[in-house]
Write an enzyme that holds these catalytic residues in place. Structure first.
Site, PDB file in Angstrom:
ATOM      1  N   ARG A 110      56.799 -32.768  -1.602  1.00 35.97           N
ATOM      2  CA  ARG A 110      57.432 -33.365  -0.424  1.00 35.97           C
ATOM      3  C   ARG A 110      57.955 -32.336   0.574  1.00 35.97           C
ATOM      4  NH1 ARG A 110      58.249 -36.296  -4.931  1.00 35.97           N
ATOM      5  NH2 ARG A 110      57.884 -38.537  -4.776  1.00 35.97           N
ATOM      6  N   HIS A 135      52.401 -34.844  -0.243  1.00 32.23           N
ATOM      7  CA  HIS A 135      51.028 -34.472  -0.635  1.00 32.23           C
ATOM      8  C   HIS A 135      50.043 -34.389   0.532  1.00 32.23           C
ATOM      9  CE1 HIS A 135      52.374 -34.461  -4.635  1.00 32.23           C
ATOM     10  NE2 HIS A 135      52.136 -35.696  -4.978  1.00 32.23           N
ATOM     11  N   HIS A 209      46.556 -33.226  -9.224  1.00 32.58           N
ATOM     12  CA  HIS A 209      47.468 -34.306  -9.617  1.00 32.58           C
ATOM     13  C   HIS A 209      46.904 -35.152 -10.763  1.00 32.58           C
ATOM     14  CE1 HIS A 209      50.653 -37.264  -9.132  1.00 32.58           C
ATOM     15  NE2 HIS A 209      51.144 -36.608  -8.089  1.00 32.58           N
ATOM     16  N   TYR A 211      46.728 -37.073 -14.147  1.00 32.46           N
ATOM     17  CA  TYR A 211      47.658 -37.721 -15.069  1.00 32.46           C
ATOM     18  C   TYR A 211      47.051 -37.625 -16.468  1.00 32.46           C
ATOM     19  CZ  TYR A 211      49.957 -40.269 -11.161  1.00 32.46           C
ATOM     20  OH  TYR A 211      50.633 -40.632 -10.021  1.00 32.46           O
ATOM     21  N   GLU A 345      51.854 -30.471 -12.293  1.00 36.57           N
ATOM     22  CA  GLU A 345      51.369 -30.030 -10.992  1.00 36.57           C
ATOM     23  C   GLU A 345      51.915 -28.629 -10.704  1.00 36.57           C
ATOM     24  OE1 GLU A 345      52.235 -33.315  -8.094  1.00 36.57           O
ATOM     25  OE2 GLU A 345      52.972 -34.238  -9.943  1.00 36.57           O
TER      26      GLU A 345
END
Length: 380
Positions: A110, A135, A209, A211, A345
């Site tokens: 951010r 992002h 990113h 997961y 990340e």
């Protein structure tokens, strides 16, 4: 007859062994293949690349957003199972994906209120996450089609992705020329190298990113054991923007210096940082013991025996525990409920352009942005 048979049997055995050996060698070759994955909103054709190493580990990557759509890892029973959240087709990625597997930029994480000042000039970015820019903005690097080039060597197979981000794209100054290379080796490790150059001063913070769910997408990640080599985190306010100070992990739910199950501290909302993040969604400052590439984290799933070891050249990692997943998305036979995946990340700190004391994310003409992160999979 006895003397004649022995050589014949010997020759037969040699032939059988040679045939068997050749068949085995044929299966022990890394490969890369390509297929059409769909069409981007602007009409560009999108491809899906399958990287397979000599052990049978596979990684699927699409040139739309550099997204890792699938990654298989071994378990204690010798099986190979997909361990990343994602979808089987392109359409869901275009519609409503929370950055599943995506290549993130220009700025991962951010930037407060979508504004930063560089060399005395203020720049305004699209706001897409509450009051902040997240992002890379509305159309970050995860939503563009990259030029793809296949790479192959004796010990690895890879995919190079290239993209030129125009000056002021999503509000960022400078024409940024980016090259990201994914490499799958025979040590069951996926490395991601990020390189970029610019023609004007700008800010850059690239990451991936993905997961991860080491259960093989069978259950949530709360029983995963995590180790992070870090003595401090970057605390955030209620909008997940750094306060500007660091916080020691001692005596807090953020202490992962020893293997700790995620569910041990994730719901301790009496801790303001757990409350602000809705769980873990924070930047851990890596405790560096050496320059360059360094092991900084390990994740284990006790039931499957899968182990993920992470290495990076970056100063920090955003550990995210999938707090915003809500069960509304499904893919690959699984429902992506809350805390069904975790992210590691690797990055510079969030909102660094607005915090002079943080490690700089400024890239100037003549310099090259160059970072590498590696995820290695094994069984214990």
């Amino acid at each position: 007859m006895k003397n004649l048979l022995s050589p014949m049997l010997l020759l037969a055995c040699i032939a059988l062994f040679s045939c068997s050996k050749n068949k085995k060698d044929e299966t022990m070759i890394s490969t890369i293949s390509k297929e059409v994955f769909g069409e981007a909103p602007d009409g560009q054709s999108v491809d899906l690349y399958t990287l397979t190493n000599a052990n049978g580990m596979t990684v699927n990557i699409t040139n739309y957003g550099g997204i890792i759509t699938k990654l298989t890892a071994p378990d204690k029973n010798g099986g190979w199972t997909d361990v990343v959240l994602g979808f089987d087709s392109l359409a869901p990625y275009l519609k409503d994906s929370p950055f599943f597997g995506a290549l993130v930029g220009r700025y991962g994480n951010r930037i407060a209120k979508g504004k930063f000042t560089l060399n005395g000039k203020e720049y305004t970015l699209p706001v897409n996450n509450g009051p902040n820019s997240l992002h890379g903005g509305i159309k970050g690097f995860d939503k563009v089609v990259w030029k793809a080039t296949e790479i192959k060597s004796d010990s690895a197979v890879g995919l190079q992705l290239d993209y030129v981000s125009k000056d002021m794209e999503e509000g960022y100054p400078g024409t940024l020329t980016v090259k990201v290379t994914y490499t799958l080796d025979n040590d069951n490790a996926l490395s991601i190298n990020y390189q970029a150059t610019t023609d004007k001063p700008t800010v850059v913070n690239l990451t991936n990113h993905s997961y991860f769910n080491l259960s093989g997408l069978k259950r949530d990640i709360l029983d995963h054991e995590v180790t992070i080599l870090s003595d401090s985190i970057v605390p955030v306010d209620s909008t997940l923007i750094p306060t500007g100070k660091l916080r020691a992990v001692d005596g807090t739910p953020f202490d992962f210096r020893k293997p700790t199950k995620i569910n041990a501290g994730i719901n301790k909302t009496e801790d303001e940082q757990i409350k602000n993040g809705g769980g873990y969604d924070h930047c851990w400052v890596i405790k560096r013991t050496q320059p360059g590439m360094m092991h900084f984290a390990t994740v284990k799933d006790p039931e499957s025996g899968r182990v993920l070891e992470a290495f990076t050249t970056e100063p920090a990692v955003q550990f995210y525990s999938g707090n915003f997943l809500d069960g509304s998305l499904q893919g690959k036979g699984a429902t992506y409920a809350k805390r069904f995946g975790l992210c590691l990340e690797t990055e510079h700190y969030p909102d660094s352009p607005n915090h002079p004391a943080f490690p700089s994310t400024t890239l100037n003409p003549g310099d090259t942005y160059n970072t590498t992160t590696k995820y290695r999979f094994s069984v214990k």
